[in-house]
Design a protein around this motif. Sequence first.
Motif, PDB file in Angstrom:
ATOM      1  N   ARG A   1      28.031  38.620  41.272  1.00 22.31           N
ATOM      2  CA  ARG A   1      27.915  37.234  40.815  1.00 22.31           C
ATOM      3  C   ARG A   1      27.096  36.390  41.777  1.00 22.31           C
ATOM      4  NH1 ARG A   1      30.335  32.157  41.043  1.00 22.31           N
ATOM      5  NH2 ARG A   1      31.636  32.780  42.791  1.00 22.31           N
ATOM      6  N   ILE A   2      27.288  36.609  43.079  1.00 20.62           N
ATOM      7  CA  ILE A   2      26.570  35.803  44.087  1.00 20.62           C
ATOM      8  C   ILE A   2      25.509  36.619  44.822  1.00 20.62           C
ATOM      9  CG2 ILE A   2      28.528  34.256  44.412  1.00 20.62           C
ATOM     10  CD1 ILE A   2      29.150  35.763  46.992  1.00 20.62           C
ATOM     11  N   ASN A   3      25.451  37.933  44.494  1.00 21.67           N
ATOM     12  CA  ASN A   3      24.438  38.829  45.074  1.00 21.67           C
ATOM     13  C   ASN A   3      24.529  38.921  46.600  1.00 21.67           C
ATOM     14  OD1 ASN A   3      22.391  40.719  44.685  1.00 21.67           O
ATOM     15  ND2 ASN A   3      20.792  39.204  45.142  1.00 21.67           N
ATOM     16  N   ARG A   4      25.737  38.904  47.115  1.00 20.28           N
ATOM     17  CA  ARG A   4      25.973  39.128  48.542  1.00 20.28           C
ATOM     18  C   ARG A   4      27.422  39.555  48.748  1.00 20.28           C
ATOM     19  NH1 ARG A   4      29.004  35.094  50.901  1.00 20.28           N
ATOM     20  NH2 ARG A   4      28.982  33.034  49.922  1.00 20.28           N
ATOM     21  N   ILE A   5      27.748  39.950  49.969  1.00 18.48           N
ATOM     22  CA  ILE A   5      29.112  40.322  50.303  1.00 18.48           C
ATOM     23  C   ILE A   5      29.892  39.064  50.668  1.00 18.48           C
ATOM     24  CG2 ILE A   5      30.552  41.586  51.963  1.00 18.48           C
ATOM     25  CD1 ILE A   5      28.265  43.598  52.225  1.00 18.48           C
ATOM     26  N   HIS A   6      31.109  38.894  50.113  1.00 19.79           N
ATOM     27  CA  HIS A   6      31.954  37.757  50.480  1.00 19.79           C
ATOM     28  C   HIS A   6      32.386  37.875  51.931  1.00 19.79           C
ATOM     29  CE1 HIS A   6      32.335  35.791  46.631  1.00 19.79           C
ATOM     30  NE2 HIS A   6      32.648  36.934  46.051  1.00 19.79           N
ATOM     31  N   ARG A   7      32.560  36.744  52.592  1.00 21.52           N
ATOM     32  CA  ARG A   7      32.980  36.764  53.993  1.00 21.52           C
ATOM     33  C   ARG A   7      34.426  37.188  54.156  1.00 21.52           C
ATOM     34  NH1 ARG A   7      30.092  31.831  53.597  1.00 21.52           N
ATOM     35  NH2 ARG A   7      28.115  31.838  54.728  1.00 21.52           N
ATOM     36  N   SER A   8      35.287  36.796  53.207  1.00 22.66           N
ATOM     37  CA  SER A   8      36.717  37.012  53.418  1.00 22.66           C
ATOM     38  C   SER A   8      37.421  37.660  52.222  1.00 22.66           C
ATOM     39  CB  SER A   8      37.409  35.674  53.719  1.00 22.66           C
ATOM     40  OG  SER A   8      37.260  34.794  52.626  1.00 22.66           O
ATOM     41  N   ASN A   9      36.670  38.167  51.261  1.00 22.65           N
ATOM     42  CA  ASN A   9      37.274  38.800  50.101  1.00 22.65           C
ATOM     43  C   ASN A   9      36.631  40.166  49.884  1.00 22.65           C
ATOM     44  OD1 ASN A   9      39.004  36.577  48.572  1.00 22.65           O
ATOM     45  ND2 ASN A   9      37.219  35.597  49.468  1.00 22.65           N
ATOM     46  N   HIS A  10      37.235  40.935  49.022  1.00 26.93           N
ATOM     47  CA  HIS A  10      36.778  42.299  48.819  1.00 26.93           C
ATOM     48  C   HIS A  10      36.545  42.575  47.339  1.00 26.93           C
ATOM     49  CE1 HIS A  10      37.826  43.624  52.965  1.00 26.93           C
ATOM     50  NE2 HIS A  10      38.685  42.633  52.857  1.00 26.93           N
ATOM     51  N   THR A  11      35.586  43.429  47.057  1.00 26.57           N
ATOM     52  CA  THR A  11      35.403  43.956  45.717  1.00 26.57           C
ATOM     53  C   THR A  11      36.075  45.324  45.647  1.00 26.57           C
ATOM     54  OG1 THR A  11      33.235  44.770  46.418  1.00 26.57           O
ATOM     55  CG2 THR A  11      33.278  42.708  45.202  1.00 26.57           C
ATOM     56  N   TYR A  12      36.440  45.736  44.438  1.00 27.49           N
ATOM     57  CA  TYR A  12      37.156  46.993  44.275  1.00 27.49           C
ATOM     58  C   TYR A  12      36.859  47.533  42.879  1.00 27.49           C
ATOM     59  CZ  TYR A  12      40.426  43.922  41.794  1.00 27.49           C
ATOM     60  OH  TYR A  12      40.975  43.019  40.934  1.00 27.49           O
ATOM     61  N   LEU A  13      37.254  48.777  42.622  1.00 29.46           N
ATOM     62  CA  LEU A  13      37.036  49.422  41.334  1.00 29.46           C
ATOM     63  C   LEU A  13      38.371  49.778  40.701  1.00 29.46           C
ATOM     64  CD1 LEU A  13      34.185  51.928  42.331  1.00 29.46           C
ATOM     65  CD2 LEU A  13      33.925  49.612  41.426  1.00 29.46           C
ATOM     66  N   LEU A  14      38.427  49.713  39.372  1.00 30.98           N
ATOM     67  CA  LEU A  14      39.594  50.151  38.605  1.00 30.98           C
ATOM     68  C   LEU A  14      39.141  51.202  37.598  1.00 30.98           C
ATOM     69  CD1 LEU A  14      41.458  46.794  37.836  1.00 30.98           C
ATOM     70  CD2 LEU A  14      42.161  48.567  39.442  1.00 30.98           C
ATOM     71  N   LEU A  15      39.839  52.327  37.587  1.00 32.07           N
ATOM     72  CA  LEU A  15      39.520  53.415  36.664  1.00 32.07           C
ATOM     73  C   LEU A  15      40.612  53.528  35.607  1.00 32.07           C
ATOM     74  CD1 LEU A  15      38.115  56.069  35.715  1.00 32.07           C
ATOM     75  CD2 LEU A  15      39.499  57.253  37.461  1.00 32.07           C
ATOM     76  N   ASN A  16      40.219  53.463  34.335  1.00 30.51           N
ATOM     77  CA  ASN A  16      41.133  53.744  33.235  1.00 30.51           C
ATOM     78  C   ASN A  16      41.012  55.228  32.924  1.00 30.51           C
ATOM     79  OD1 ASN A  16      42.152  54.174  30.537  1.00 30.51           O
ATOM     80  ND2 ASN A  16      42.111  51.959  30.233  1.00 30.51           N
ATOM     81  N   THR A  17      42.051  55.996  33.226  1.00 32.82           N
ATOM     82  CA  THR A  17      41.959  57.454  33.086  1.00 32.82           C
ATOM     83  C   THR A  17      41.982  57.909  31.631  1.00 32.82           C
ATOM     84  OG1 THR A  17      44.366  57.627  33.379  1.00 32.82           O
ATOM     85  CG2 THR A  17      42.988  57.882  35.344  1.00 32.82           C
ATOM     86  N   ALA A  18      42.369  57.018  30.717  1.00 31.38           N
ATOM     87  CA  ALA A  18      42.355  57.373  29.293  1.00 31.38           C
ATOM     88  C   ALA A  18      40.947  57.258  28.714  1.00 31.38           C
ATOM     89  CB  ALA A  18      43.324  56.485  28.522  1.00 31.38           C
TER      90      ALA A  18
END
Length: 330
Positions: free
Chosen positions: A293-310
């Motif tokens: 969304r902002i095209n950079r790494i947040h200073r104090s927050n993290h991105t993560y992934l969620l996998l739907n196994t179905a």
Amino acid sequence: MWFTYKLKEACRQSRLGSTRKRVFSEEIESGGVRKFWVSNQKTFIEFYSTLGPGASFYEIIEDDTWVKGYWDIDMCRVSNPLSQNNDSSIIMNIIKQIQIGLKNENISCELDNFAILDSSSKDKLSFHIILNEVKWFKTKVELLEFTKKNFFENDLPKPEFAVNLKGFTSSIVDIKVYGKLQNFRLVFSKKFDKSNVLEISKLDNRLCFLNDEEIIESTIVQGTPIDGFIPEIGVNPISNNQSKESVKKPCSEKWSKLTKIIENRFNMTVKEYNELSLGTVLILSKNRMTCDRINRIHRSNHTYLLLNTATMVVVKKCHKCQSVLDSYKI
């Protein structure tokens, strides 16, 4: 367009639709007269950040939401032995006590994990302390229990945190903020009939590196409502009570192939897999991923992934933006 409501109707409006909204209050007259705003958190932060210091806004802490650790520290400086100490020693002692309480739960935290806000005057010490990243409380009732356990003995404040208030012994840690639908003042706001703005304390080592929107986000204490909530914990969003054996490591041939696909698609290195619930797997990264969304790494927050196994669909999300940034079907 913004609409304002009475409190009961604002709480009802916040539950309409597929996404739970937040309730904020604005003090409009002396004596605590308020109107109530309903908005998603991101939109409100964008609006509130444009007002500048001196507004009179509060967060309404509801009963069924996850909360960060938050503490309201108040003390009348007149006729109180603690007032002979300087503000920094008082606040550092409180933070040290919080750290001891967390250590007893096998949770370690540093001073940088605390946001420290100050609206003190010559007659009154007034601070907000907010814990980020290392622990979320399921409700403010759970936080109240933690606070009583660490700052009270037999329902009386521990002597080192006790003050005299109108002839009675009281705690410097105000537990009224954990009551039903309490208002918790926002950073950059002041009480309507007062001049002291709640600002970043000189003791704070965290907020000075953030922009205004990130500061507001870091000091809003509620998370997503309990139903379907993924706690926004910096290192590991799984409950601190979850055993290490429940963490799924990419060890089998299936997981090894999956890891390569995910790492190539999302330009990251998989750290570990965690099963949040049946069919939903959280994927944590060794490196901090860029927020699309902002095209950079947040200073104090993290991105993560969620996998739907179905469906075998992987989505990329961000704790700050709280929206799907990218998705990929394997």
